[in-house]
Enzyme design. Structure first.
Site, PDB file in Angstrom:
ATOM      1  CG  ASP A   1      -2.267   0.684   0.881  1.00 22.83           C
ATOM      2  OD1 ASP A   1      -2.206   1.879   0.562  1.00 22.83           O
ATOM      3  OD2 ASP A   1      -3.347   0.075   0.962  1.00 22.83           O
TER       4      ASP A   1
ATOM      5  CG  HIS B   1      -0.812   1.510  -3.425  1.00 23.47           C
ATOM      6  ND1 HIS B   1      -2.071   1.220  -2.962  1.00 23.47           N
ATOM      7  CD2 HIS B   1      -0.393   0.409  -4.095  1.00 23.47           C
ATOM      8  CE1 HIS B   1      -2.402  -0.017  -3.339  1.00 23.47           C
ATOM      9  NE2 HIS B   1      -1.396  -0.529  -4.012  1.00 23.47           N
TER      10      HIS B   1
END
Ligand SMILES: *[C@@H]1O[C@H](CO)[C@@H](O)[C@H](O)[C@H]1NC(C)=O
Length: 390
Positions: free
Chosen positions: A216, A239
């Site tokens: 993430d 991310h």
């Protein structure tokens, strides 16, 4: 012989690093912890904390080499001194059965502490079982953050390694003056919600010289963050670095004065992102400098997305209330994995203001990439490619 050598080294460490003769030392092994990776050592760690926290002189907690199994533990504040060093030469291991800590919110939580410094150490969250449970679509615990600091100040985290957290690796919540340096964070690129470092409701957080590989956000910045400094970070997989999600709540404090400089993104979903829910909110973002970033095959190198609405719940037909202003992108170059390398998708009700692009060069398949703007105002300076749409 080896034993006496390491004892000598420990003593030297104590003498050199804490020359004040009255540092109280709490060695977790002397308090019963077992470096075998199997025996629950939670109590010994809590009793070391209890001693250090009650000490009226500076205190050190020492964790020798070896693997120490720990369940969820809260290290609570209101201590008698504000100088506690936690020196970790070993590895702290979470239970392999993710259910043991999976609903606890945090694995290791410091709450209301002042003047705590953690040096070294490996945290092994053993999160892969929980990730598999989530991937199978079963009903699973939400997962624990590996290391949390909440309502704390004057914190140092230096040289820590965090592996395979169930959920977030490190969370800084409601803190002041936090210095994070030389940390290494690793989880699989497809592990769910394993954000590297999350900061919110905090002032004066610095994150430097760190490498973050995760499933993430490498670093995520929540509401109420002020005077945040991020420098010398390697991010990817992951991310990217994200301010947001913001504006989920109607009443929400803003984000201001954030510097992100000298970051290399490799194969990440995003590079430099600001993300807000498409719904009304008092939240805002102002005073952000993104400087000296290298993008290596990044899907969305520069992106502002004010239409975040996961599962299309609670936002359709509404627009973001988050006002974004004074955001500078300076010396950003490299390669985009998609055609649109610069995307400003701002709120029609609160258009982005004062966006500044300066010396940007992003290519897609060896050609200039594209940019896309909605409700975004600002100026381009110097060489900017893709051509600015501001
Ligand atoms: C912005 O934050 C930095 C630390 O990241 C701090 O040194 C600086 O003084 C802050 N600027 C303002 C205007 O508060």
């Amino acid at each position: 012989m080896v034993k006496s050598m390491s004892l000598l080294l420990s003593l030297l460490f104590i003498v050199f690093c804490h020359s004040s003769a009255n540092t109280a030392v709490y060695d977790v092994v002397k308090l019963g912890a077992k470096p075998d990776g199997r025996t629950d050592s939670t109590r010994s760690f809590l009793s070391a904390w209890g001693g250090a926290c009650a000490s009226i002189t500076p205190a050190m907690i020492y964790v020798p080499k070896g693997r120490f199994l720990l369940k969820s533990a809260t290290f609570a504040g209101n201590c008698k001194n504000s100088d506690i060093t936690i020196r970790i030469d070993g590895t702290l291991v979470a239970p392999s059965d993710y259910r043991v800590i999976g609903n606890a919110g945090n694995w290791l939580l410091f709450e209301g502490v002042t003047g705590v410094s953690i040096y070294g150490g490996i945290l092994d969250g053993q999160g892969s079982g929980l990730w598999a449970c989530k991937a199978a679509g079963n009903s699973c615990p939400s997962g624990a953050t590996s290391l949390g600091f909440t309502r704390s100040k004057n914190i140092v985290i230096n040289g820590l390694t965090s592996l395979n957290s169930q959920m977030f690796h490190v969370v800084i919540n409601g803190c002041q003056n936090v210095n994070i340096r030389g940390v290494k964070i690793t989880a699989s690129g497809n592990s769910p919600n394993t954000d590297g470092i999350h900061v919110q409701l905090s002032t004066g957080v610095t994150i430097m010289n760190s490498g973050i590989k995760t499933g993430d956000d490498c670093i995520s910045v929540g509401p109420g963050t002020k005077n945040l400094w991020i420098e010398q970070i390697a991010c990817g997989p992951g991310h990217g670095i994200s301010i947001g999600s913001l504006g989920k709540e109607t009443q929400e404090p803003g984000v201001q004065n954030v510097t992100v400089k000298t970051v290399v993104f490799t194969g990440t979903q995003n590079g430099l992102r600001i993300k807000a829910w498409g719904r009304p909110s008092t939240g805002f973002v102002t005073g952000v400098l993104f400087q000296h970033a290298v993008m290596n095959n990044v899907q969305n190198p520069i992106v502002i997305d004010q239409n975040y609405c996961p599962r299309n719940e609670g936002c359709p037909g509404q627009v973001s209330g988050v006002q974004i202003s004074q955001v500078t992108y300076q010396d950003i170059h490299g390669t985009s994995a998609t055609e649109v390398a610069v995307k400003f998708d701002c709120s029609p009700k609160h258009p982005c203001r004062g966006i500044r692009l300066e010396d940007v060069k992003l290519t897609y398949q060896n050609k200039p990439a594209e940019s896309s703007c909605a409700n975004a105002g600002g100026t381009a300076y110097g060489f900017v490619e893709p051509t600015s749409c501001l």
